[in-house]
Design a protein around this motif. Structure first.
Motif, mmCIF file in Angstrom:
data_model
loop_
_atom_site.group_PDB
_atom_site.id
_atom_site.type_symbol
_atom_site.label_atom_id
_atom_site.label_comp_id
_atom_site.label_asym_id
_atom_site.label_seq_id
_atom_site.Cartn_x
_atom_site.Cartn_y
_atom_site.Cartn_z
ATOM 1 N N TYR A 23 11.651 4.741 3.892
ATOM 2 C CA TYR A 23 11.726 3.276 3.843
ATOM 3 C C TYR A 23 13.138 2.852 3.491
ATOM 4 O O TYR A 23 13.380 2.184 2.507
ATOM 5 C CB TYR A 23 10.713 2.717 2.834
ATOM 6 N N GLN A 24 14.060 3.266 4.320
ATOM 7 C CA GLN A 24 15.450 2.925 4.076
ATOM 8 C C GLN A 24 15.641 1.423 4.171
ATOM 9 O O GLN A 24 14.844 0.713 4.752
ATOM 10 C CB GLN A 24 16.335 3.613 5.108
ATOM 11 N N GLN A 25 16.775 1.012 3.649
ATOM 12 C CA GLN A 25 17.101 -0.409 3.607
ATOM 13 C C GLN A 25 16.923 -1.085 4.960
ATOM 14 O O GLN A 25 16.395 -2.177 5.065
ATOM 15 C CB GLN A 25 18.535 -0.581 3.114
ATOM 16 N N VAL A 26 17.351 -0.398 6.005
ATOM 17 C CA VAL A 26 17.315 -1.033 7.321
ATOM 18 C C VAL A 26 15.877 -1.268 7.787
ATOM 19 O O VAL A 26 15.564 -2.283 8.400
ATOM 20 C CB VAL A 26 18.153 -0.222 8.337
ATOM 21 N N LEU B 20 13.300 -1.758 5.754
ATOM 22 C CA LEU B 20 12.810 -2.860 4.925
ATOM 23 C C LEU B 20 13.340 -4.197 5.433
ATOM 24 O O LEU B 20 12.620 -5.196 5.475
ATOM 25 C CB LEU B 20 13.228 -2.649 3.465
ATOM 26 N N ASP B 21 14.595 -4.191 5.843
ATOM 27 C CA ASP B 21 15.218 -5.415 6.334
ATOM 28 C C ASP B 21 14.559 -5.893 7.633
ATOM 29 O O ASP B 21 14.248 -7.071 7.777
ATOM 30 C CB ASP B 21 16.718 -5.159 6.552
ATOM 31 N N HIS B 22 14.304 -4.976 8.560
ATOM 32 C CA HIS B 22 13.659 -5.360 9.822
ATOM 33 C C HIS B 22 12.214 -5.778 9.596
ATOM 34 O O HIS B 22 11.679 -6.601 10.334
ATOM 35 C CB HIS B 22 13.723 -4.209 10.831
ATOM 36 N N ASN B 23 11.580 -5.206 8.575
ATOM 37 C CA ASN B 23 10.205 -5.592 8.264
ATOM 38 C C ASN B 23 10.160 -7.011 7.715
ATOM 39 O O ASN B 23 9.300 -7.811 8.068
ATOM 40 C CB ASN B 23 9.620 -4.611 7.251
ATOM 41 N N LYS B 24 11.141 -7.338 6.890
ATOM 42 C CA LYS B 24 11.179 -8.656 6.258
ATOM 43 C C LYS B 24 11.649 -9.736 7.232
ATOM 44 O O LYS B 24 11.143 -10.846 7.236
ATOM 45 C CB LYS B 24 12.113 -8.590 5.032
ATOM 46 N N SER C 29 10.641 7.099 -0.190
ATOM 47 C CA SER C 29 11.704 6.106 -0.386
ATOM 48 C C SER C 29 12.838 6.315 0.603
ATOM 49 O O SER C 29 13.511 5.381 1.007
ATOM 50 C CB SER C 29 12.226 6.169 -1.819
ATOM 51 N N GLU C 30 13.023 7.582 1.009
ATOM 52 C CA GLU C 30 14.057 7.887 1.980
ATOM 53 C C GLU C 30 13.694 7.308 3.343
ATOM 54 O O GLU C 30 14.533 6.825 4.077
ATOM 55 C CB GLU C 30 14.194 9.399 2.100
#
Ligand code: ZN
Length: 150
Positions: free
Chosen positions: A8-11, A13-17, A5-6
């Motif tokens: 897959y930080q927010q950033v 996940l955001d770039h993936n989406k 989970s560390e």
């Protein structure tokens, strides 16, 4: 040991989406393919050069969250940079995800790309993160052989 989970930080996940520069260029100077057969990641990278400078960049392809986020952040990082600057960043990034460069204690030009440092804890993901940088390296070196991480 960092947990997933560390990584897959927010950033990431955001770039993936919402990947940046996820497009085909109309007048690319270079088109470079890259594959990571281990995971199934594939990238088609296009650069539009103005002399030695990356004027525009786009990528297409498919892959896991790490490879896609890495491609997205790579394109954002190299846009407007010279080929020499891109070469340095690519070298530093690949060393960082292999655990050969500690971005917190050693001089580097990685900036926000440091969030990928945690990838070194996950050997199976190192090639996913490195693929886009290996591909841009091949593109600017003008060898133009398709990149395979194997
Ligand atoms: Zn992958």
């Amino acid at each position: 040991m960092a947990d997933l989970s560390e990584l897959y930080q927010q950033v990431i996940l955001d770039h993936n989406k919402k990947p940046r520069n996820f497009k085909a260029l109309e007048t690319p100077s270079i088109t470079q393919e890259g594959h990571n057969p281990l995971c199934g990641d594939h990238i088609t990278l296009q650069l539009e050069l103005d002399g030695e400078v990356v004027k525009d960049v786009g990528f297409q392809g498919s892959g896991c969250a790490i490879s896609k986020a890495s491609s997205s952040m790579m394109t954002a990082a190299v846009k407007g940079k010279s080929k020499a600057e891109v070469e340095v960043m690519a070298d530093e990034f690949v060393k960082m995800v292999r655990g050969e460069l500690d971005p917190d204690t050693e001089e580097n030009h990685l900036g926000r790309l440091k969030i990928f440092a945690g990838v070194k804890e996950f050997p199976a993901r190192v090639k996913c993160a490195a693929l886009s940088w290996r591909t841009v390296q091949a593109a600017i070196s003008e060898s133009h052989d398709a990149v395979s991480t194997e």
